[in-house]
Design a protein around this motif. Structure first.
Motif, PDB file in Angstrom:
ATOM      1  N   PHE A 103      31.966   8.772  26.936  1.00 15.06           N
ATOM      2  CA  PHE A 103      31.876  10.084  26.118  1.00 15.06           C
ATOM      3  C   PHE A 103      33.255  10.747  26.002  1.00 15.06           C
ATOM      4  O   PHE A 103      33.165  11.548  25.158  1.00 15.06           O
ATOM      5  CB  PHE A 103      30.767  10.976  26.802  1.00 15.06           C
ATOM      6  N   ASN A 104      34.113  10.681  26.873  1.00 12.05           N
ATOM      7  CA  ASN A 104      35.423  11.236  26.493  1.00 12.05           C
ATOM      8  C   ASN A 104      35.776  10.638  25.365  1.00 12.05           C
ATOM      9  O   ASN A 104      36.485  11.403  24.445  1.00 12.05           O
ATOM     10  CB  ASN A 104      36.288  10.854  27.873  1.00 12.05           C
ATOM     11  N   ILE A 105      35.871   9.331  25.287  1.00 16.73           N
ATOM     12  CA  ILE A 105      36.324   8.874  24.217  1.00 16.73           C
ATOM     13  C   ILE A 105      35.710   9.273  22.935  1.00 16.73           C
ATOM     14  O   ILE A 105      36.332   9.622  21.937  1.00 16.73           O
ATOM     15  CB  ILE A 105      36.538   7.462  24.178  1.00 16.73           C
ATOM     16  N   ILE A 130      31.891  16.063  30.213  1.00 17.44           N
ATOM     17  CA  ILE A 130      31.524  16.889  31.508  1.00 17.44           C
ATOM     18  C   ILE A 130      30.651  17.602  31.345  1.00 17.44           C
ATOM     19  O   ILE A 130      29.810  17.709  32.489  1.00 17.44           O
ATOM     20  CB  ILE A 130      32.968  17.540  32.003  1.00 17.44           C
ATOM     21  N   PHE A 131      30.259  18.165  30.224  1.00 17.00           N
ATOM     22  CA  PHE A 131      29.105  19.216  30.112  1.00 17.00           C
ATOM     23  C   PHE A 131      27.676  18.685  30.554  1.00 17.00           C
ATOM     24  O   PHE A 131      26.987  19.509  31.128  1.00 17.00           O
ATOM     25  CB  PHE A 131      29.266  19.875  28.706  1.00 17.00           C
ATOM     26  N   GLY A 132      27.394  17.575  30.143  1.00 20.07           N
ATOM     27  CA  GLY A 132      26.156  17.237  30.435  1.00 20.07           C
ATOM     28  C   GLY A 132      25.920  16.832  31.933  1.00 20.07           C
ATOM     29  O   GLY A 132      24.861  17.317  32.530  1.00 20.07           O
ATOM     30  N   GLY A 133      26.919  16.327  32.674  1.00 17.89           N
ATOM     31  CA  GLY A 133      26.995  16.276  34.082  1.00 17.89           C
ATOM     32  C   GLY A 133      26.895  17.536  34.946  1.00 17.89           C
ATOM     33  O   GLY A 133      26.215  17.749  35.866  1.00 17.89           O
ATOM     34  N   LEU A 134      27.436  18.629  34.197  1.00 15.02           N
ATOM     35  CA  LEU A 134      27.505  19.951  34.820  1.00 15.02           C
ATOM     36  C   LEU A 134      26.199  20.517  34.546  1.00 15.02           C
ATOM     37  O   LEU A 134      25.759  21.140  35.673  1.00 15.02           O
ATOM     38  CB  LEU A 134      28.580  20.645  33.989  1.00 15.02           C
ATOM     39  N   MET A 135      25.616  20.442  33.597  1.00 16.38           N
ATOM     40  CA  MET A 135      24.212  20.854  33.483  1.00 16.38           C
ATOM     41  C   MET A 135      23.091  20.391  34.184  1.00 16.38           C
ATOM     42  O   MET A 135      22.273  20.854  34.934  1.00 16.38           O
ATOM     43  CB  MET A 135      23.842  20.786  32.055  1.00 16.38           C
TER      44      MET A 135
END
Length: 209
Positions: A103-105, A130-135
């Protein structure tokens, strides 16, 4: 051809994040439809925020294939858990690594396609990764991985910088992707296996007089 490759890579990233969300939901004893919610938020959250910030159509609304990939991955993870109910949380961390790296790429490339500068693209890559994992972690009442004293956001940033460096050097497109994937996964696995930490802020040691 490039679009098909980009689309395929995005689907793989969505699937990995959906599995990581489902595994953590199982770890936290979330039952029923709640597991689907956690898996979906993990898979779609980062890309949704990215598209909103870029003022683009939200990817899973524009192309429902991403929803099929999300729900299919959740279903596979549920079947896996039912046959191996004592599955270790370590597997969640592994698929999270792969999902974040991909997802970074995807975030970087989609931003560059929309004409942003490289620094904005790197930031969008981190947001997507990062944001999906943060949620997911917030919903499951976990201390978010990005907030812990280990290489997580740093690994994501390093992968983005690697992509940018290779891109600016005129390296072939595929090597930009592979280089970024390698650095992100290598640093993150190093944090998991050997406890690598960035140690940006070191505590002062007070000598006794």
């Amino acid at each position: 051809m490039a679009f098909e490759y980009f689309h395929f890579m995005s689907l793989i990233g969505v699937a990995f994040f959906a599995i990581s969300g489902t595994l953590l939901g199982h770890e936290k004893n979330i039952g029923g439809f709640g597991v689907v919610v956690v898996g979906s938020v993990t898979a779609l959250g980062g890309g949704t925020l990215r598209d909103i910030l870029l003022n683009q159509p939200v990817f899973w609304i524009a192309e429902p294939d991403y929803l099929y990939a999300t729900y299919g991955a959740i279903f596979i993870a549920v079947v896996f858990i039912r046959h191996l109910p004592h599955v270790s949380n370590y597997y969640m961390l592994l698929v999270d690594v792969l999902g974040m790296a991909i997802f970074n790429i995807v975030g970087i490339e989609k931003s560059l396609i929309e004409g942003t500068t490289m620094i904005v693209a790197i930031t969008m890559g981190m947001t997507t990764g990062i944001f999906g994992g943060l949620m997911r972690d917030v919903i499951c009442r976990e201390i978010p991985l990005v907030m812990r004293e280990e290489l997580y956001s740093t690994a994501c940033l390093s992968g983005g910088l690697t992509y940018a460096a290779l891109f600016l050097l005129g390296v072939s497109y595929i090597w930009c992707i592979l280089g970024s994937l390698f650095i992100t996964v290598f640093l993150r696995l190093g944090a998991l296996h050997w406890g690598w930490q960035p140690n940006i802020f070191r505590k002062r040691t007070v000598k006794n007089k």
